[in-house]
Design a protein around this motif. Structure first.
Motif, short mmCIF file in Angstrom:
data_model
loop_
_atom_site.label_atom_id
_atom_site.label_comp_id
_atom_site.label_asym_id
_atom_site.label_seq_id
_atom_site.Cartn_x
_atom_site.Cartn_y
_atom_site.Cartn_z
N GLN A 122 0.86 -1.18 0.00
CA GLN A 122 0.00 0.00 0.00
C GLN A 122 0.89 1.23 0.00
O GLN A 122 2.08 1.16 0.31
CB GLN A 122 -0.87 0.04 1.27
N THR A 191 -0.44 3.71 6.53
CA THR A 191 -0.68 3.54 5.10
C THR A 191 -1.91 4.34 4.70
O THR A 191 -2.78 4.66 5.51
CB THR A 191 -0.90 2.06 4.73
N TRP A 192 -1.94 4.67 3.42
CA TRP A 192 -3.02 5.48 2.87
C TRP A 192 -4.31 4.67 2.82
O TRP A 192 -4.32 3.52 2.39
CB TRP A 192 -2.62 5.94 1.47
N ARG A 193 -5.38 5.31 3.24
CA ARG A 193 -6.72 4.69 3.16
C ARG A 193 -7.60 5.56 2.30
O ARG A 193 -7.73 6.76 2.55
CB ARG A 193 -7.33 4.57 4.56
N GLN A 194 -8.22 4.96 1.30
CA GLN A 194 -9.12 5.72 0.42
C GLN A 194 -10.42 5.99 1.12
O GLN A 194 -10.92 5.21 1.89
CB GLN A 194 -9.37 4.94 -0.85
#
Length: 194
Positions: A122, A191-194
């Motif tokens: 991710q 981590t990036w979360r949409q």
């Protein structure tokens, strides 16, 4: 021995001296370029102050960061020298040879650190342990320094390509170092979360 004063008053009008004595505006592309490298070097020093002594058998990150700081000082001095005329930017010199060797070391270090962390699945966002967060800040300052050096090059200044190569590789190193620092301290990696 009498100490020199820390202030000279010569910059009170918004100019500063390059190596060699030429006066330029403090917001000139050359000063921006070496100023960003200086800021990056300060950020590397701050990052290094948060690195704990690593166990035997692991990379000597503190020593590596000290070496990076010394080379960034050399690069800053190079950028603070008006070398726009009469210099072949592609000429091999002791300076460029030193940077070439440093690039190879960074690449080896990147491979070593990358082998020690889990695969990236991710997008990583800055954070985690304090040292990793500072590594990410240093990485972003490194990217700005790269942009400022490119801007200086666009003015016609003769910039040896290995300087940009090194700064580009250093930002990659700082990214994987942040991942390694989180992993080695068992800190969850944001981590990036949409």
């Amino acid at each position: 021995m009498k100490k020199s004063p820390l202030y000279t008053r010569t910059g009170d009008n918004g100019t500063t001296s390059l190596v060699g004595g030429q006066r330029v505006a403090k917001n000139s592309p050359r000063v921006n370029a070496y100023g960003s490298v200086d800021e990056l070097n300060s950020m590397i020093g701050l990052l290094n102050s948060f690195i704990q002594t690593m166990p035997s058998g692991t990379p000597d990150i503190k020593s590596d960061l000290n070496g990076i700081g010394s080379l960034l000082f050399d690069i800053g001095a190079y950028l603070a020298t008006d070398n726009t005329s009469g210099i072949d930017a592609n000429e091999s010199t002791p300076f460029t040879t030193k940077i070439d060797k440093a690039i190879l070391k960074l690449e080896r270090d990147i491979d070593t650190l990358d082998a020690a962390v889990p695969p990236l699945r991710q997008f990583v966002i800055p954070g985690g342990c304090i040292a990793a967060a500072y590594a990410h800040v240093a990485r972003t300052v490194c990217r700005r320094a790269e942009r400022d050096i490119l801007t200086l090059s666009d003015t016609g200044a003769a910039i040896t390509p290995v300087v940009l190569n090194y700064i580009n590789r250093l930002s990659d190193y700082l990214f994987i170092l942040a991942r390694y620092l989180n992993h080695s301290t068992s800190t969850p990696e944001p981590t990036w979360r949409q």
